[in-house]
Design an enzyme around this catalytic site. Structure first.
Site, PDB file in Angstrom:
ATOM      1  N   GLU A   1       0.775  -1.129   0.110  1.00 17.69           N
ATOM      2  CA  GLU A   1       0.032   0.030   0.031  1.00 17.69           C
ATOM      3  C   GLU A   1       1.145   1.185   0.128  1.00 17.69           C
ATOM      4  O   GLU A   1       1.978   1.381   0.694  1.00 17.69           O
ATOM      5  CB  GLU A   1      -1.121  -0.057   1.194  1.00 17.69           C
TER       6      GLU A   1
ATOM      7  N   ASP B   1       0.104   5.228   0.617  1.00 16.36           N
ATOM      8  CA  ASP B   1      -0.934   6.217   1.134  1.00 16.36           C
ATOM      9  C   ASP B   1      -0.338   7.704   1.009  1.00 16.36           C
ATOM     10  O   ASP B   1       0.537   8.169   1.710  1.00 16.36           O
ATOM     11  CB  ASP B   1      -1.147   6.015   2.759  1.00 16.36           C
TER      12      ASP B   1
ATOM     13  N   GLU C   1      -3.093  10.489   3.117  1.00 10.74           N
ATOM     14  CA  GLU C   1      -4.078  10.681   3.918  1.00 10.74           C
ATOM     15  C   GLU C   1      -4.257  12.280   4.380  1.00 10.74           C
ATOM     16  O   GLU C   1      -3.219  12.552   4.860  1.00 10.74           O
ATOM     17  CB  GLU C   1      -4.439   9.801   5.227  1.00 10.74           C
TER      18      GLU C   1
ATOM     19  N   THR D   1       1.489  10.255   5.264  1.00 10.77           N
ATOM     20  CA  THR D   1       1.984   9.241   4.192  1.00 10.77           C
ATOM     21  C   THR D   1       2.363   7.872   4.946  1.00 10.77           C
ATOM     22  O   THR D   1       2.705   8.149   6.129  1.00 10.77           O
ATOM     23  CB  THR D   1       3.055   9.804   3.628  1.00 10.77           C
ATOM     24  N   ASN D   2       2.255   6.877   4.292  1.00  6.57           N
ATOM     25  CA  ASN D   2       2.672   5.387   4.679  1.00  6.57           C
ATOM     26  C   ASN D   2       3.016   4.596   3.519  1.00  6.57           C
ATOM     27  O   ASN D   2       2.389   4.705   2.574  1.00  6.57           O
ATOM     28  CB  ASN D   2       1.524   5.018   5.621  1.00  6.57           C
TER      29      ASN D   2
ATOM     30  N   ARG E   1       5.149   3.232   8.823  1.00  4.13           N
ATOM     31  CA  ARG E   1       6.309   4.136   8.238  1.00  4.13           C
ATOM     32  C   ARG E   1       5.807   5.278   7.938  1.00  4.13           C
ATOM     33  O   ARG E   1       5.924   5.969   6.726  1.00  4.13           O
ATOM     34  CB  ARG E   1       7.079   3.326   6.856  1.00  4.13           C
ATOM     35  N   GLU E   2       4.989   5.913   8.794  1.00  4.96           N
ATOM     36  CA  GLU E   2       4.435   7.239   8.687  1.00  4.96           C
ATOM     37  C   GLU E   2       5.572   8.213   8.548  1.00  4.96           C
ATOM     38  O   GLU E   2       6.475   8.401   9.450  1.00  4.96           O
ATOM     39  CB  GLU E   2       3.524   7.401  10.020  1.00  4.96           C
TER      40      GLU E   2
ATOM     41  N   GLY F   1      -5.589  14.908  17.435  1.00  2.96           N
ATOM     42  CA  GLY F   1      -5.535  13.633  18.317  1.00  2.96           C
ATOM     43  C   GLY F   1      -6.855  13.215  18.862  1.00  2.96           C
ATOM     44  O   GLY F   1      -7.154  12.353  19.802  1.00  2.96           O
TER      45      GLY F   1
ATOM     46  N   ARG G   1       9.699   5.456  19.811  1.00  6.23           N
ATOM     47  CA  ARG G   1       8.928   4.549  19.469  1.00  6.23           C
ATOM     48  C   ARG G   1       9.548   3.154  19.230  1.00  6.23           C
ATOM     49  O   ARG G   1       9.016   1.977  19.224  1.00  6.23           O
ATOM     50  CB  ARG G   1       8.364   4.780  18.178  1.00  6.23           C
TER      51      ARG G   1
END
Ligand SMILES: *[C@@H]1O[C@H](CO)[C@@H](O)[C@H](O)[C@H]1NC(C)=O
Length: 284
Positions: free
Chosen positions: A98, A100, A102, A116-117, A126-127, A196, A272
């Protein structure tokens, strides 16, 4: 002799990626939304809308395996908080690929977030997120995906904002075996999308509308297990995008965007990934 000519012509034609310039009736199907998605102006314009009952969406009739795909979008204007306009390429199945874009709406006067990813064989995470350097709701702007066997480049109005390189040599899968369709949808995600999830959709402003025009795909169409671009060496001569890289000007422009407009990058998010950043971050 005429027969030979025809065969030569057919062989030649079969190497050429299908260049397809914008008629939404020809290239897309509205897939959900019970009339909220519309193709108008003789196929030159497509609109999606969202109200309290439902959003809407469309998908390409064709599946593609590599291409340079452009679309112009004008996003929901005014108070778009809680709305998400997704525009992406995706294959099917559990270990899908995919790519992306958004667009996360916001209250009037506050900026959209462009999210995006990239997923390969089912793995995303993988944002990278950006602000835009213009108001994406007053005019159409071009959002492009260049996808070839070596790289994926996301661009906005011709300016590259992100590159995802093929790093299979490090053991990281790259989307290159699964044909993808183009999808877009406008939906409500006020549980997380805006600030959020603190700001909810104001349904008194519904219906919300996003518009699309000037779709252009210079792409290899996948049909019945075969690509319209049979041989990559020939394909690259006819379709420069097939081997396109970023030249130094593009690199510099992407750096400028990333320095000034990037607001999140998984490749720098050490909290993260306390065990170490994803390996592909060494080259991306
Ligand atoms: C909305 O605006 C706020 C305030 O400027 C900002 O923090 C936020 O990132 C913007 N975008 C979204 C999707 O919440």
């Amino acid at each position: 002799m005429a027969g030979t000519k025809t065969i030569v012509f057919l062989l030649f034609a079969s190497f050429i990626a299908i260049a397809s310039a914008g008629n939404f009736y020809k290239d897309f199907d509205i897939t959900w939304g019970d009339g909220r998605g519309k193709i108008i102006n003789n196929g030159q314009l497509l609109t999606l809308s969202l109200d309290k009952t439902s959003g809407s969406g469309f998908q390409s009739k064709n599946e593609y395996l590599f291409g340079k795909i452009d679309m112009q979008l004008k996003l929901v204007r005014g108070n778009s908080a809680g709305t998400v306009t997704a525009y992406y390429l995706s294959s099917q199945g559990a270990s899908h690929d995919e790519i992306d874009f958004e667009f996360l709406g916001n209250v009037s006067g506050q900026p959209y977030t462009l999210h995006t990813n990239v997923f390969s064989q089912g793995k995303g995470g993988r944002e990278q997120q950006f602000r835009l350097w213009f108001d994406p709701t007053t005019d159409f702007h071009t959002y492009s995906i260049l996808w070839n066997p070596q790289r994926i480049i996301f661009s906005v109005d011709g300016t590259p904002i992100r590159e995802f390189k093929n790093s299979e040599y490090m053991g990281i899968p790259f989307p290159k075996n699964q044909p993808m369709r183009i999808y877009s949808s406008l939906w409500n995600a006020d549980d997380w999308a805006t600030q959020g999830g603190r700001v909810k959709t104001d349904w008194s402003k519904a219906p919300f509308t996003a518009s699309y025009r000037n779709f252009n795909a210079n792409a290899c169409v996948w049909s019945k297990g075969k690509s319209s671009c049979k041989s990559s060496s020939v394909a690259s001569k006819i379709n420069p995008w097939f081997t396109q890289e970023m030249d130094s000007t593009s690199q510099a422009r992407m750096k400028w965007v990333q320095k000034n407009y990037m607001i999140y990058n998984y490749c720098t998010d050490r909290q993260r990934f306390p065990q170490g950043l994803p390996k592909e971050c060494r080259v991306n």
